[in-house]
Design an enzyme around this catalytic site. Structure first.
Site, PDB file in Angstrom:
ATOM      1  N   SER A  55      53.283  62.121 -15.615  1.00 26.88           N
ATOM      2  CA  SER A  55      51.867  61.436 -15.710  1.00 26.88           C
ATOM      3  C   SER A  55      51.966  59.908 -14.808  1.00 26.88           C
ATOM      4  O   SER A  55      52.942  59.572 -14.895  1.00 26.88           O
ATOM      5  CB  SER A  55      51.813  61.108 -17.145  1.00 26.88           C
ATOM      6  OG  SER A  55      51.217  62.245 -17.709  1.00 26.88           O
ATOM      7  N   GLU A  62      39.552  48.489  -7.060  1.00 26.33           N
ATOM      8  CA  GLU A  62      38.106  49.193  -7.078  1.00 26.33           C
ATOM      9  C   GLU A  62      38.196  50.196  -8.554  1.00 26.33           C
ATOM     10  O   GLU A  62      37.544  51.331  -8.435  1.00 26.33           O
ATOM     11  CB  GLU A  62      37.878  49.932  -5.928  1.00 26.33           C
ATOM     12  CG  GLU A  62      37.893  49.326  -4.790  1.00 26.33           C
ATOM     13  CD  GLU A  62      38.999  48.828  -4.005  1.00 26.33           C
ATOM     14  OE1 GLU A  62      39.128  48.184  -3.354  1.00 26.33           O
ATOM     15  OE2 GLU A  62      40.012  49.756  -4.517  1.00 26.33           O
ATOM     16  N   SER A  63      39.204  49.833  -9.439  1.00 26.44           N
ATOM     17  CA  SER A  63      39.106  50.395 -10.681  1.00 26.44           C
ATOM     18  C   SER A  63      40.446  51.512 -10.849  1.00 26.44           C
ATOM     19  O   SER A  63      41.610  50.776 -10.765  1.00 26.44           O
ATOM     20  CB  SER A  63      38.023  51.390 -10.975  1.00 26.44           C
ATOM     21  OG  SER A  63      37.959  51.945 -12.461  1.00 26.44           O
ATOM     22  N   HIS A  68      48.076  63.924 -14.335  1.00 27.67           N
ATOM     23  CA  HIS A  68      48.895  64.420 -15.602  1.00 27.67           C
ATOM     24  C   HIS A  68      49.079  65.518 -15.029  1.00 27.67           C
ATOM     25  O   HIS A  68      48.416  66.482 -14.770  1.00 27.67           O
ATOM     26  CB  HIS A  68      48.049  64.512 -16.969  1.00 27.67           C
ATOM     27  CG  HIS A  68      47.760  63.260 -17.571  1.00 27.67           C
ATOM     28  ND1 HIS A  68      48.473  62.222 -17.920  1.00 27.67           N
ATOM     29  CD2 HIS A  68      46.163  62.751 -17.434  1.00 27.67           C
ATOM     30  CE1 HIS A  68      47.898  61.044 -18.038  1.00 27.67           C
ATOM     31  NE2 HIS A  68      46.525  61.456 -17.914  1.00 27.67           N
ATOM     32  N   GLN A 173      50.324  51.181  13.117  1.00 33.00           N
ATOM     33  CA  GLN A 173      50.602  50.724  12.061  1.00 33.00           C
ATOM     34  C   GLN A 173      49.730  50.142  11.453  1.00 33.00           C
ATOM     35  O   GLN A 173      48.471  49.285  11.722  1.00 33.00           O
ATOM     36  CB  GLN A 173      51.868  49.924  12.272  1.00 33.00           C
ATOM     37  CG  GLN A 173      51.543  48.389  12.690  1.00 33.00           C
ATOM     38  CD  GLN A 173      52.820  47.886  13.291  1.00 33.00           C
ATOM     39  OE1 GLN A 173      54.073  48.084  13.280  1.00 33.00           O
ATOM     40  NE2 GLN A 173      52.612  47.201  14.579  1.00 33.00           N
ATOM     41  N   HIS A 204      64.372  33.331  11.471  1.00 31.83           N
ATOM     42  CA  HIS A 204      64.269  32.905  12.820  1.00 31.83           C
ATOM     43  C   HIS A 204      64.939  32.149  13.369  1.00 31.83           C
ATOM     44  O   HIS A 204      65.444  32.264  14.579  1.00 31.83           O
ATOM     45  CB  HIS A 204      62.555  32.624  13.025  1.00 31.83           C
ATOM     46  CG  HIS A 204      61.587  33.685  12.793  1.00 31.83           C
ATOM     47  ND1 HIS A 204      60.674  33.579  11.830  1.00 31.83           N
ATOM     48  CD2 HIS A 204      61.520  34.990  13.279  1.00 31.83           C
ATOM     49  CE1 HIS A 204      59.925  34.989  11.731  1.00 31.83           C
ATOM     50  NE2 HIS A 204      60.299  35.545  12.766  1.00 31.83           N
ATOM     51  N   ASP A 228      54.812  38.120  15.382  1.00 28.20           N
ATOM     52  CA  ASP A 228      54.549  36.847  14.765  1.00 28.20           C
ATOM     53  C   ASP A 228      54.652  35.636  15.097  1.00 28.20           C
ATOM     54  O   ASP A 228      54.217  34.430  14.764  1.00 28.20           O
ATOM     55  CB  ASP A 228      55.435  37.077  13.317  1.00 28.20           C
ATOM     56  CG  ASP A 228      56.765  37.230  13.428  1.00 28.20           C
ATOM     57  OD1 ASP A 228      57.398  38.456  13.320  1.00 28.20           O
ATOM     58  OD2 ASP A 228      57.392  36.266  13.854  1.00 28.20           O
ATOM     59  N   GLU A 248      55.379  43.023  22.928  1.00 22.41           N
ATOM     60  CA  GLU A 248      55.180  43.415  21.391  1.00 22.41           C
ATOM     61  C   GLU A 248      54.100  44.729  21.809  1.00 22.41           C
ATOM     62  O   GLU A 248      53.256  44.594  22.684  1.00 22.41           O
ATOM     63  CB  GLU A 248      54.576  42.172  21.107  1.00 22.41           C
ATOM     64  CG  GLU A 248      53.618  42.500  19.629  1.00 22.41           C
ATOM     65  CD  GLU A 248      54.363  43.098  18.758  1.00 22.41           C
ATOM     66  OE1 GLU A 248      53.976  44.491  18.420  1.00 22.41           O
ATOM     67  OE2 GLU A 248      55.299  42.608  17.964  1.00 22.41           O
ATOM     68  N   ASP A 279      55.172  49.051  25.058  1.00 18.55           N
ATOM     69  CA  ASP A 279      56.207  49.784  24.296  1.00 18.55           C
ATOM     70  C   ASP A 279      57.675  49.013  24.832  1.00 18.55           C
ATOM     71  O   ASP A 279      57.692  49.301  26.088  1.00 18.55           O
ATOM     72  CB  ASP A 279      56.113  51.074  24.339  1.00 18.55           C
ATOM     73  CG  ASP A 279      57.351  51.643  23.325  1.00 18.55           C
ATOM     74  OD1 ASP A 279      57.108  52.895  23.123  1.00 18.55           O
ATOM     75  OD2 ASP A 279      58.196  51.084  23.021  1.00 18.55           O
ATOM     76  N   GLY A 280      58.237  48.636  24.062  1.00 19.51           N
ATOM     77  CA  GLY A 280      59.579  47.849  24.477  1.00 19.51           C
ATOM     78  C   GLY A 280      60.275  48.843  25.099  1.00 19.51           C
ATOM     79  O   GLY A 280      61.132  48.646  26.092  1.00 19.51           O
ATOM     80  N   ASP A 301      61.735  47.877  10.770  1.00 19.09           N
ATOM     81  CA  ASP A 301      62.510  49.045  10.615  1.00 19.09           C
ATOM     82  C   ASP A 301      62.479  50.319  11.581  1.00 19.09           C
ATOM     83  O   ASP A 301      61.484  50.263  11.970  1.00 19.09           O
ATOM     84  CB  ASP A 301      62.347  49.601   9.013  1.00 19.09           C
ATOM     85  CG  ASP A 301      62.461  48.516   7.923  1.00 19.09           C
ATOM     86  OD1 ASP A 301      61.838  48.518   6.961  1.00 19.09           O
ATOM     87  OD2 ASP A 301      63.224  47.616   8.326  1.00 19.09           O
ATOM     88  N   PRO A 305      56.486  53.002  15.138  1.00 16.82           N
ATOM     89  CA  PRO A 305      56.554  52.409  16.568  1.00 16.82           C
ATOM     90  C   PRO A 305      58.126  51.888  16.839  1.00 16.82           C
ATOM     91  O   PRO A 305      58.660  52.128  17.994  1.00 16.82           O
ATOM     92  CB  PRO A 305      55.591  51.379  16.879  1.00 16.82           C
ATOM     93  CG  PRO A 305      55.425  51.094  15.306  1.00 16.82           C
ATOM     94  CD  PRO A 305      55.521  51.943  14.452  1.00 16.82           C
TER      95      PRO A 305
HETATM   96  N1  SAM Z   1      61.570  40.564  11.254  1.00 17.05           N
HETATM   97  C1  SAM Z   1      60.759  41.647  11.198  1.00 17.05           C
HETATM   98  C2  SAM Z   1      61.564  42.810  10.393  1.00 17.05           C
HETATM   99  O1  SAM Z   1      62.765  42.469  10.243  1.00 17.05           O
HETATM  100  O2  SAM Z   1      61.027  43.543   9.890  1.00 17.05           O
HETATM  101  C3  SAM Z   1      60.160  41.958  12.382  1.00 17.05           C
HETATM  102  C4  SAM Z   1      59.092  41.130  12.885  1.00 17.05           C
HETATM  103  S1  SAM Z   1      58.004  41.491  14.088  1.00 17.05           S
HETATM  104  C5  SAM Z   1      56.778  41.414  13.468  1.00 17.05           C
HETATM  105  C6  SAM Z   1      58.489  43.307  14.223  1.00 17.05           C
HETATM  106  C7  SAM Z   1      57.263  43.876  15.481  1.00 17.05           C
HETATM  107  O3  SAM Z   1      57.889  44.839  16.268  1.00 17.05           O
HETATM  108  C8  SAM Z   1      56.092  44.339  15.047  1.00 17.05           C
HETATM  109  O4  SAM Z   1      54.951  43.235  15.368  1.00 17.05           O
HETATM  110  C9  SAM Z   1      55.920  45.384  15.704  1.00 17.05           C
HETATM  111  O5  SAM Z   1      54.523  45.755  16.127  1.00 17.05           O
HETATM  112  C10 SAM Z   1      56.740  45.459  16.804  1.00 17.05           C
HETATM  113  N2  SAM Z   1      57.187  46.563  17.400  1.00 17.05           N
HETATM  114  C11 SAM Z   1      57.740  47.861  16.776  1.00 17.05           C
HETATM  115  N3  SAM Z   1      58.002  48.769  17.585  1.00 17.05           N
HETATM  116  C12 SAM Z   1      58.033  48.251  18.907  1.00 17.05           C
HETATM  117  C13 SAM Z   1      58.342  48.686  20.211  1.00 17.05           C
HETATM  118  N4  SAM Z   1      58.536  50.193  20.427  1.00 17.05           N
HETATM  119  N5  SAM Z   1      58.077  48.201  21.303  1.00 17.05           N
HETATM  120  C14 SAM Z   1      57.557  46.554  20.967  1.00 17.05           C
HETATM  121  N6  SAM Z   1      57.301  46.027  19.871  1.00 17.05           N
HETATM  122  C15 SAM Z   1      57.738  46.815  18.787  1.00 17.05           C
END
Ligand code: SAM
Length: 426
Positions: A55, A62-63, A68, A173, A204, A228, A248, A279-280, A301, A305
């Site tokens: 349960s 919104e409520s 169950h 995301q 940082h 960020d 980024e 994409d990195g 994590d 992405p």
């Molecule tokens: N300090 C934070 C953590 O440990 O969770 C990370 C902060 S930073 C905001 C993480 C950034 O990595 C996100 O903005 C995400 O969009 C970016 N990101 C994720 N995968 C990526 C990729 N393949 N290439 C470039 N940026 C990526």
């Protein structure tokens, strides 16, 4: 609006017996259903009965949703009650019917609080909080609303002001920003806190200054992730830097930070910073060899992405694009919270950089699960994290920059690992 609320009462039959007897699965399905319907989850509680049955209730802005489950009958009864017109309860019903593999269901929708049967009270006004002088303030009473980050076994809940300052689902995301009481504004990606105003300096300062003081002459830096802006802010404190490339993947993270996290994002417009929204993983593939002094992987994590940023292929590319005396820094997860990833990535660094050139250092960050988080320091050409350190020079810099965590002593002590962490890295 003809009624205050819509109440769907649903019966689901011939559901997957194991699924409706799995409290975590049922809870995650209900939470996902609420998200799909566009609802704002405030809190949830779920319980598994012995020998069978689950349960649970989710309170939404919104409520509420409730369920169950009777696995012994393959049956689940669900209430989906929503207010306002920003949430579509039927989206939640359809999602749950599929998730629980019900062969069929029966439903009825009730209008609750029909406008022709109720009338607004003229005397009720929200009471503002009072100043110590007794003078009323213009702050509305907090709604006792909590944001919860959770995985299977651990959850961290933070009380917030009730409104989401930012809420956008990009193609990569879900991006949210909340005003919390204890940690100030928090940036949340796919339900995980990635930085909080009240303690982001810990992360940082340590991700930036450790490599900057270890490297003999750092001029060209690559930051992957980090939208960020916090890592960039710290790096720019070092005047000798010539250029920082920030790669980024999600422009909406940068936008959200610039709008709501100025203390971190304001440095993103600096002329030394070259922002590339891509994409990195692709970026490093197309990068020249041996061009960066320091590469910082400020990713979240290894899901979504960021998954590809925790692979051998990717780290091999980083090794290639580093100068001879280059340093790679990665946020390498928590030795207390995600032991497997932590262990795996260090084994990978050891293979690429050589075990003697790979080091782990720790920091303590209350807004991250378990509060203990790690960084990896891998150097091409064998730079030792301590060899170039000048105590006075570092502490002068920390004073001038008004740093709150990093210092000469923190640099050195952060590499001193507890035995249980050393054992994981054996
Ligand atoms: N300090 C934070 C953590 O440990 O969770 C990370 C902060 S930073 C905001 C993480 C950034 O990595 C996100 O903005 C995400 O969009 C970016 N990101 C994720 N995968 C990526 C990729 N393949 N290439 C470039 N940026 C990526």
């Amino acid at each position: 609006m003809k009624a205050l609320g819509r109440h769907i009462i649903a019966e689901l039959y011939n559901c997957d017996l194991d699924k409706i007897d799995d409290v975590t699965f049922v809870e995650n399905s209900m939470l996902a259903a609420a998200e799909k319907a566009g609802a704002t989850v405030i809190n949830s509680t779920f319980h598994h009965f012995s020998p069978f049955g689950v349960s649970g209730v989710i309170v939404i802005q919104e409520s509420h949703f409730s369920i169950h489950c009777w696995p012994e009958f393959g049956y689940a009864s669900i209430d989906i009650y929503t207010c306002g017109d920003t949430v579509d309860p039927w989206l939640a019903y359809e999602y749950l019917k599929n998730e629980l593999n019900a062969s069929h269901g029966s439903t009825i929708e009730l209008s609750r609080g029909q406008s022709n049967l109720i009338s607004a009270s003229k005397s009720l006004h929200p009471t503002p909080l009072k100043k110590p002088s007794g003078e009323p303030t213009n702050i509305k009473r907090s709604k006792n609303v909590w944001f919860t980050e959770r995985n299977e076994n651990i959850a961290l809940s933070l009380k917030h002001s009730g409104e989401r300052l930012y809420n956008y689902t990009s193609k990569f995301q879900k991006i949210e920003i909340y005003q919390t009481e204890a940690f100030g504004r928090i940036l949340v990606l796919d339900g995980n806190i990635v930085c909080a105003e009240e303690d982001e300096y810990v992360y940082h300062e340590m991700i930036a200054h450790v490599p900057m003081f270890a490297h003999p002459h750092p001029k060209k830096i690559l930051v992957i992730g980090g939208g960020d802006g916090g890592t960039i802010r710290e790096l720019l404190r070092h005047e000798n830097i010539e250029q920082i490339d920030l790669v980024e993947i999600d422009e909406h993270v940068i936008k959200a930070a610039q709008e709501h996290l100025p203390k971190m994002a304001s440095s993103l417009i600096d002329k030394k910073v070259k922002i590339k929204v891509e994409d990195g993983i692709e970026f490093v593939k197309n990068c020249g060899t041996g061009i960066y002094d320091i590469v910082i992987i400020d990713s979240d994590d290894p899901v979504g992405p960021g998954e590809g940023l925790f692979t051998k292929t990717f780290y091999n590319e980083i090794y290639r694009i580093l100068q001879n005396y280059g340093i790679m820094i990665t946020q390498s997860e928590s030795p207390r919270y995600n032991i497997h990833i932590f262990k795996e990535v260090f084994q990978c660094y050891n293979k690429i950089f050589g075990r003697e050139n790979v080091h782990c250092y720790l920091m303590y960050l209350p807004s991250y699960p378990s509060g203990m988080w790690s960084f990896s320091f891998s150097s091409k050409g064998g730079i030792d994290p301590f060899q170039n350190l000048a105590n006075e020079k570092i502490n002068d810099f920390c004073k001038r920059s008004n740093l709150k965590y990093y210092s000469f002593d923190m640099h050195n002590s952060s590499f001193v690992l507890p035995k249980f962490v050393r054992d994981i890295l054996l």
